[in-house]
Design an enzyme around this catalytic site. Structure first.
Site, PDB file in Angstrom:
ATOM      1  N   ASP A   1       1.001  -1.545  -0.218  1.00  0.00           N
ATOM      2  CA  ASP A   1      -0.525  -0.085   0.511  1.00  0.00           C
ATOM      3  C   ASP A   1       0.629   1.446   0.463  1.00  0.00           C
ATOM      4  O   ASP A   1       0.399   2.170  -0.574  1.00  0.00           O
ATOM      5  CB  ASP A   1      -1.042  -0.377   0.944  1.00  0.00           C
ATOM      6  CG  ASP A   1      -2.177  -0.970   1.156  1.00  0.00           C
ATOM      7  OD1 ASP A   1      -2.666  -1.395   0.026  1.00  0.00           O
ATOM      8  OD2 ASP A   1      -2.785  -1.503   2.179  1.00  0.00           O
ATOM      9  N   LEU A   2       1.887   1.387   0.842  1.00  0.00           N
ATOM     10  CA  LEU A   2       2.774   2.353   0.754  1.00  0.00           C
ATOM     11  C   LEU A   2       3.872   2.510   0.045  1.00  0.00           C
ATOM     12  O   LEU A   2       3.822   3.705  -1.154  1.00  0.00           O
ATOM     13  CB  LEU A   2       3.237   2.078   2.495  1.00  0.00           C
ATOM     14  CG  LEU A   2       2.591   2.366   3.425  1.00  0.00           C
ATOM     15  CD1 LEU A   2       3.805   2.074   4.941  1.00  0.00           C
ATOM     16  CD2 LEU A   2       2.337   3.403   4.115  1.00  0.00           C
TER      17      LEU A   2
END
Length: 396
Positions: A170-171
């Protein structure tokens, strides 16, 4: 109150944030922290699903959505979509992480919006990409960690595949999307035209495998789990001193010689078991046992000091309190303070890069859902009577 830029760097840009959960909000946080006017568009409170990180009062949500403004719009109503399009007409960037088909169904895809706003940069983040056999699958960080290969090289070999302790897919997808947006904005200066930027959790993970992919694509070698030890540079990994664990990194023959001298084992330099990289690889377990035996004679602080002064990289393995007790972390000023009208004083980690002339700060705490709806709609020219009617009709 009007936009409060966290930096002068991007303050001329307006970003419409249609995202939720983590990857998209991370992308928009990057832009907000550098001064963009990020307007977070959410469904009204009574219609919202489970789209927040631990609830909007939770620490995760508070960390992720700082420096933004928030409005609510009911995108199931025609007037809600029309209002969103009017808002996008004033924007430079739109960021969304719907499933790939949703934006087309709502009529807010790039091609449609670019007809009225040809300078628009439209960014999409998905689980697997905008097209292809997996495009409609639901995306999730740990699924991408596994499919992208990360879990196959993480953890101890005897314990099976292991996830990374943060939402790394995600990051990274969020940060790559922000980078793509900035590239598109730079290109727009030359062409005068926006474009569609898209990335995915899967693409981010495959890219982040870095040298591990090259070991396969170039060398034909399948990387395996190496636990807490570097797969190719030996000795590099987690070692135990008298009072606990630390990391030591030994790269190259010169640093290996320094390491042996500091550890009081100069004979290892010419020992046939350890004298070169290939020998140390074959005899990794025996070498690590001997290293730990010698490290056990002193505490970590002693070894961290001795190795670093001798030019060998070494550092503590910190828990969260330990991270923020590190003198260098304190010197770098990574913790920023902001006062939330809802939660009081908060300490949040700021951006990890420094711009000397246009630094980033945290100018605004995370807003409540829809906190700035009427303010932003008024900026678009909606009169008080329009707002009252729209609210009564459930448009926001």
């Amino acid at each position: 109150m009007p936009h409060m830029p966290a930096s002068a760097a991007l303050q001329r840009f307006r970003v419409i944030d249609l995202t939720q959960v983590r990857a998209g909000p991370t992308c928009c946080r990057q832009l907000a922290d550098w001064g963009a006017d990020v307007v977070q568009v959410q469904m009204p409170e009574h219609m919202r699903g489970d789209d927040t990180l631990g609830g909007q009062d939770g620490s995760d949500y508070q960390y992720t959505h700082r420096n933004k403004r928030s409005i609510t719009l009911n995108l199931k109503e025609a007037e809600g979509i029309a209002t969103l399009k009017r808002l996008i007409g004033s924007a430079d960037v739109v960021v969304e992480n719907f499933r790939p088909d949703v934006k087309f169904r709502l009529g807010i895809d790039y091609e449609t919006l670019a007809k009225d706003n040809p300078r628009l940069v439209f960014a999409s983040i998905s689980g697997y990409g905008q097209t292809g056999p997996y495009a409609q699958r639901p995306g999730f960080d740990q699924i991408a960690q596994g499919m992208g290969g990360l879990m196959s090289v993480t953890g101890q070999p005897e314990h099976g595949p292991t996830r990374v302790g943060i939402a790394i897919a995600d990051l990274c997808a969020g940060i790559f999307a922000a980078q793509g947006i900035l590239v598109a904005l730079l290109e727009r200066d030359a062409s005068g035209r926006g474009q569609w930027v898209h990335t995915s959790l899967l693409e981010a993970m495959v890219y982040m495998m870095d040298f591990q992919t090259a070991r396969w694509t170039i060398d034909g070698e399948i990387p395996k789990q190496a636990g807490n030890f570097h797969p190719t540079s030996i000795p590099t990994g987690v070692y135990k001193a008298r009072d606990g664990y630390m990391n030591i990194a030994v790269f190259g023959s010169k640093i290996w010689e320094r390491f042996c001298q500091i550890l009081g084992a100069p004979e290892w330099i010419t020992d046939q078991r350890y004298h070169d990289k290939a020998s140390r690889s074959v005899n990794r377990d025996a070498l690590n046992a001997e290293i730990n035996k010698r490290l056990a004679t002193h505490d970590r602080a002693h070894w961290v000091r001795e190795f670093n002064e001798g030019g060998v990289a070494c550092g503590l393995i910190n828990d969260m309190p330990g991270v923020f007790e590190e003198p260098q972390v304190q010197h770098l000023g990574m913790l920023k303070e902001v006062v939330s009208p809802h939660h009081g004083l908060q300490k949040l980690v700021g951006q990890p890069m420094q711009l000397t002339r246009t630094p980033s700060t945290i100018a605004r705490s995370t807003p409540r859902r829809g906190e700035h709806t009427e303010e932003i709609l008024a900026e678009l020219g909606y009169a008080p009577g329009d707002l009252a009617r729209m609210k009564a009709n459930g448009v926001y």
